[in-house]
Design a protein around this motif. Structure first.
Motif, mmCIF file in Angstrom:
data_model
loop_
_atom_site.group_PDB
_atom_site.id
_atom_site.type_symbol
_atom_site.label_atom_id
_atom_site.label_comp_id
_atom_site.label_asym_id
_atom_site.label_seq_id
_atom_site.Cartn_x
_atom_site.Cartn_y
_atom_site.Cartn_z
ATOM 1 N N PRO A 1 -29.982 -37.274 67.984
ATOM 2 C CA PRO A 1 -31.218 -38.258 67.406
ATOM 3 C C PRO A 1 -32.974 -37.992 67.740
ATOM 4 N N ASP A 2 -33.674 -38.682 67.132
ATOM 5 C CA ASP A 2 -35.645 -38.562 67.010
ATOM 6 C C ASP A 2 -35.280 -39.224 68.419
ATOM 7 N N LEU A 3 -35.792 -38.361 69.660
ATOM 8 C CA LEU A 3 -36.470 -38.727 70.826
ATOM 9 C C LEU A 3 -37.611 -39.296 71.435
ATOM 10 N N GLY A 4 -38.605 -38.556 70.453
ATOM 11 C CA GLY A 4 -39.563 -38.668 69.869
ATOM 12 C C GLY A 4 -40.404 -38.255 71.681
ATOM 13 N N LYS A 5 -41.463 -38.715 71.652
ATOM 14 C CA LYS A 5 -42.388 -38.389 72.760
ATOM 15 C C LYS A 5 -41.581 -38.355 74.405
ATOM 16 N N TYR A 6 -40.085 -38.595 73.542
ATOM 17 C CA TYR A 6 -39.108 -38.757 75.453
ATOM 18 C C TYR A 6 -37.974 -37.347 75.656
ATOM 19 N N ALA A 7 -38.414 -36.065 74.591
ATOM 20 C CA ALA A 7 -37.393 -35.566 74.004
ATOM 21 C C ALA A 7 -37.125 -35.007 75.285
ATOM 22 N N ASP A 8 -38.342 -33.882 75.571
ATOM 23 C CA ASP A 8 -38.541 -33.632 76.536
ATOM 24 C C ASP A 8 -37.627 -34.173 78.096
ATOM 25 N N THR A 9 -38.282 -34.923 78.280
ATOM 26 C CA THR A 9 -37.602 -36.233 79.530
ATOM 27 C C THR A 9 -36.165 -35.994 79.578
ATOM 28 N N VAL A 10 -35.716 -36.382 78.035
ATOM 29 C CA VAL A 10 -34.249 -37.105 78.498
ATOM 30 C C VAL A 10 -33.566 -35.496 78.331
ATOM 31 N N LEU A 11 -34.237 -34.670 77.484
ATOM 32 C CA LEU A 11 -33.605 -33.399 77.028
ATOM 33 C C LEU A 11 -33.590 -32.255 78.913
ATOM 34 N N SER A 12 -34.420 -32.585 79.748
ATOM 35 C CA SER A 12 -34.150 -32.227 81.066
ATOM 36 C C SER A 12 -33.642 -32.877 81.366
ATOM 37 N N ALA A 13 -32.939 -34.406 81.308
ATOM 38 C CA ALA A 13 -32.385 -35.111 82.664
ATOM 39 C C ALA A 13 -30.749 -34.507 82.134
ATOM 40 N N TYR A 14 -30.418 -34.675 80.727
ATOM 41 C CA TYR A 14 -29.331 -34.122 80.438
ATOM 42 C C TYR A 14 -28.457 -33.270 80.859
ATOM 43 N N ALA A 15 -30.130 -32.076 80.440
ATOM 44 C CA ALA A 15 -29.908 -30.513 81.683
ATOM 45 C C ALA A 15 -29.192 -30.466 83.051
ATOM 46 N N ALA A 16 -30.087 -31.473 83.541
ATOM 47 C CA ALA A 16 -29.754 -31.447 85.454
ATOM 48 C C ALA A 16 -28.408 -32.176 85.623
ATOM 49 N N SER A 17 -28.211 -33.273 84.827
ATOM 50 C CA SER A 17 -27.003 -33.833 84.597
ATOM 51 C C SER A 17 -25.824 -33.056 84.996
ATOM 52 N N LEU A 18 -25.470 -32.180 83.252
ATOM 53 C CA LEU A 18 -24.788 -31.361 83.098
ATOM 54 C C LEU A 18 -25.012 -29.697 84.548
ATOM 55 N N LEU A 19 -25.644 -29.941 84.933
ATOM 56 C CA LEU A 19 -25.479 -28.166 86.025
ATOM 57 C C LEU A 19 -25.403 -28.683 87.324
ATOM 58 N N LEU A 20 -25.472 -30.165 87.574
ATOM 59 C CA LEU A 20 -25.084 -31.048 88.551
ATOM 60 C C LEU A 20 -23.615 -30.792 88.787
#
Length: 52
Positions: A3-22
């Motif tokens: 989905p198009d996350l707009g200006k929040y794309a970096d924040t959302v993707l980094s949260a997904y990455a951090a969650s996956l890493l944990l």
């Protein structure tokens, strides 16, 4: 498909990455700890069976 996350794309993707890493870290730690505990239990069982 993403989905198009707009200006929040970096924040959302980094949260997904951090969650996956944990999650990966927790699974790895659980497997490591389980193997360690199993090895310790086998040592104790061998001592008990020798003195049984």
């Amino acid at each position: 498909m993403m989905p198009d996350l707009g200006k929040y794309a970096d924040t959302v993707l980094s949260a997904y990455a951090a969650s996956l890493l944990l999650l990966v870290a927790l699974v790895a730690f659980s497997i490591w700890r389980g193997r360690k505990v199993r090895a310790e239990m086998e040592k104790v069982e061998q001592r008990v069976s020798r003195h049984g």
